[in-house]
Design a protein around this motif. Structure first.
Motif, PDB file in Angstrom:
ATOM      1  N   LEU A 154       3.649   8.318  -0.393  1.00 62.19           N
ATOM      2  CA  LEU A 154       4.333   8.593   0.870  1.00 62.19           C
ATOM      3  C   LEU A 154       5.288   7.460   1.226  1.00 62.19           C
ATOM      4  O   LEU A 154       6.411   7.698   1.694  1.00 62.19           O
ATOM      5  CB  LEU A 154       3.298   8.783   1.979  1.00 62.19           C
ATOM      6  CG  LEU A 154       3.839   9.239   3.341  1.00 62.19           C
ATOM      7  CD1 LEU A 154       4.349  10.670   3.249  1.00 62.19           C
ATOM      8  CD2 LEU A 154       2.769   9.119   4.410  1.00 62.19           C
ATOM      9  N   LEU A 155       4.864   6.223   0.990  1.00 61.86           N
ATOM     10  CA  LEU A 155       5.700   5.072   1.316  1.00 61.86           C
ATOM     11  C   LEU A 155       6.976   5.049   0.471  1.00 61.86           C
ATOM     12  O   LEU A 155       8.065   4.750   0.976  1.00 61.86           O
ATOM     13  CB  LEU A 155       4.900   3.785   1.107  1.00 61.86           C
ATOM     14  CG  LEU A 155       5.576   2.484   1.546  1.00 61.86           C
ATOM     15  CD1 LEU A 155       5.713   2.452   3.061  1.00 61.86           C
ATOM     16  CD2 LEU A 155       4.774   1.283   1.064  1.00 61.86           C
ATOM     17  N   HIS A 156       6.866   5.377  -0.804  1.00 64.91           N
ATOM     18  CA  HIS A 156       8.025   5.350  -1.680  1.00 64.91           C
ATOM     19  C   HIS A 156       8.996   6.493  -1.367  1.00 64.91           C
ATOM     20  O   HIS A 156      10.219   6.313  -1.411  1.00 64.91           O
ATOM     21  CB  HIS A 156       7.588   5.422  -3.144  1.00 64.91           C
ATOM     22  CG  HIS A 156       7.093   4.117  -3.685  1.00 64.91           C
ATOM     23  ND1 HIS A 156       5.902   3.547  -3.290  1.00 64.91           N
ATOM     24  CD2 HIS A 156       7.634   3.256  -4.586  1.00 64.91           C
ATOM     25  CE1 HIS A 156       5.729   2.396  -3.931  1.00 64.91           C
ATOM     26  NE2 HIS A 156       6.766   2.199  -4.715  1.00 64.91           N
ATOM     27  N   ASP A 157       8.471   7.671  -1.066  1.00 60.45           N
ATOM     28  CA  ASP A 157       9.346   8.813  -0.799  1.00 60.45           C
ATOM     29  C   ASP A 157      10.169   8.614   0.472  1.00 60.45           C
ATOM     30  O   ASP A 157      11.269   9.160   0.584  1.00 60.45           O
ATOM     31  CB  ASP A 157       8.519  10.093  -0.671  1.00 60.45           C
ATOM     32  CG  ASP A 157       7.931  10.530  -2.003  1.00 60.45           C
ATOM     33  OD1 ASP A 157       8.429  10.069  -3.045  1.00 60.45           O
ATOM     34  OD2 ASP A 157       6.977  11.331  -2.006  1.00 60.45           O
ATOM     35  N   SER A 158       9.665   7.835   1.415  1.00 63.89           N
ATOM     36  CA  SER A 158      10.334   7.689   2.706  1.00 63.89           C
ATOM     37  C   SER A 158      11.729   7.085   2.566  1.00 63.89           C
ATOM     38  O   SER A 158      12.685   7.553   3.200  1.00 63.89           O
ATOM     39  CB  SER A 158       9.479   6.836   3.645  1.00 63.89           C
ATOM     40  OG  SER A 158       9.282   5.533   3.103  1.00 63.89           O
TER      41      SER A 158
END
Length: 383
Positions: free
Chosen positions: A213-217
């Protein structure tokens, strides 16, 4: 053949004192199983097919809305009038003579649009299935009762879709546009696949979902900035998205990721179990990602510097500058926004300019030869 069973030794995958038999206390549908990863293979092929359909039928209309054009369109028109050739003949000559490694804007736009829609969909789906989970707000919950943590079906498919997507990127890596950071991208994709596969088998699913989730943001902002960068007349929108992306990337990858995610896996996990092979392997993969984050952060900061420098130069320009100079400045600013994605455009531009000169000279020489022949023929007739 004897090495294969050793791969699944419980000492590699589970904390000390926990066996595979102990994991059977979880329901069959509630625990991750290694053979579940096979689902990612058809998903990867499905993403390749879906991407082809998207870039073939959906990306071109979107590109026309953003006024994405192929390079050298104006040169083709001028050469048509100069040489007396058709557009098809001029474009065919360019296809044969120009640098084959130079991708067109529409192809780059299609790739960026595809990644944008996937990252946006994955982020929204991941946020929806994590927003009400306790470990989203309290990282210590990632290790409570580990490894006896039931797996939810939503998180299972979240993992499989992300794994299938990165698998499709590896399958397409030989035909996709090669960037300046091609080697780093390959390392990133491999590290991500190993990270997802191992964390799934070792039931590191809670912390793994937070990593994804952190990377996709921030990836959403990057791809959207590229899309507007390839368009015509979206300079301010592209500049704004680039600044927002740079801030989001630096905050999520250089602040939140090491201070929250890596700190959780290195320190807070020790409150639940003692170190074992999986603990070290998982953290090494996270460190590899962090090194790549630092590398890309250096590129981004350098582009921010060039971007701000270009802004200052633009503010100091005189109102009497020609439109040609302004167009050159706009192109230079947009290239700084491309995050080092392309081969050096100046080198390609010089190559294409030389080819244009060759073609123009050929046309002029042909016209001059025909003119001289016509004059000589008229003189013979007059004599």
């Amino acid at each position: 053949m004897e090495l294969l069973p050793d791969v699944w030794r419980q000492e590699y995958w589970l904390p000390p004192g926990v066996t595979w038999r102990d994991m059977e206390q979880l329901e069959e549908s509630d625990r991750p199983r290694p053979h579940d990863l096979l689902i990612a293979l058809p998903l990867a092929l499905g993403f390749v097919a879906l991407r082809y359909v998207f870039e073939r039928f959906f990306a071109p209309p979107m590109g026309r809305c953003l006024r994405v054009k192929k390079r050298l369109q104006s040169d083709v028109v001028s050469l048509m009038s100069l040489c007396g050739k058709t557009q098809r003949q001029i474009e065919r000559w360019f296809r044969l003579r120009r640098n084959q490694d130079r991708p067109c804007q529409t192809k780059k736009f299609g790739e960026a649009a595809w990644r944008f829609f996937f990252y946006l969909t994955a982020f929204m789906a991941g946020l929806a299935c994590l927003i009400d989970r306790p470990w989203f707000w309290d990282l210590r919950e990632c290790w409570r009762k580990y490894p006896f943590q039931p797996m939810e079906r939503a998180h299972h498919w979240y993992y499989m879709l992300e794994l299938g997507f990165y698998g499709s990127l590896l399958l397409r890596i030989s035909v996709d546009i090669k960037r300046k950071d091609f080697k780093e991208q390959v390392i990133h994709h491999l590290a991500t696949i190993f990270l997802l596969s191992f964390s799934y088998c070792a039931n590191y699913i809670r912390i793994g979902t937070l990593v994804m989730l952190l990377h996709d943001s921030s990836d959403i902002l990057l791809e959207s900035a590229k899309m507007f960068n390839y368009g015509t007349g979206w300079r301010k929108t592209c500049d704004t998205l680039f600044v927002v992306f740079a801030v989001a990337f630096l905050v999520t990858r250089l602040v939140i990721f090491p201070s929250k995610i890596i700190h959780t896996t290195l320190v807070l996990s020790m409150e639940a179990f003692e170190p074992f092979f999986g603990y070290y392997f998982f953290n090494v993969l996270l460190m590899v990602l962090q090194v790549l984050h630092i590398f890309w952060a250096g590129l981004i900061l350098r582009m921010v510097y060039k971007f701000l420098k270009g802004k200052l130069e633009k503010d100091e320009r005189s109102d009497e500058e020609s439109e040609v100079e302004e167009e050159d400045d706009d192109k230079g600013g947009k290239e700084n926004m491309d995050q080092g994605e392309d081969y050096c455009w100046n080198k390609s531009k010089n190559t294409i300019n030389s080819q244009l000169s060759m073609l123009t000279n050929n046309c002029v020489l042909n016209n001059l030869t025909n003119h001289r022949a016509s004059v000589a023929d008229r003189m013979r007739k007059a004599q």
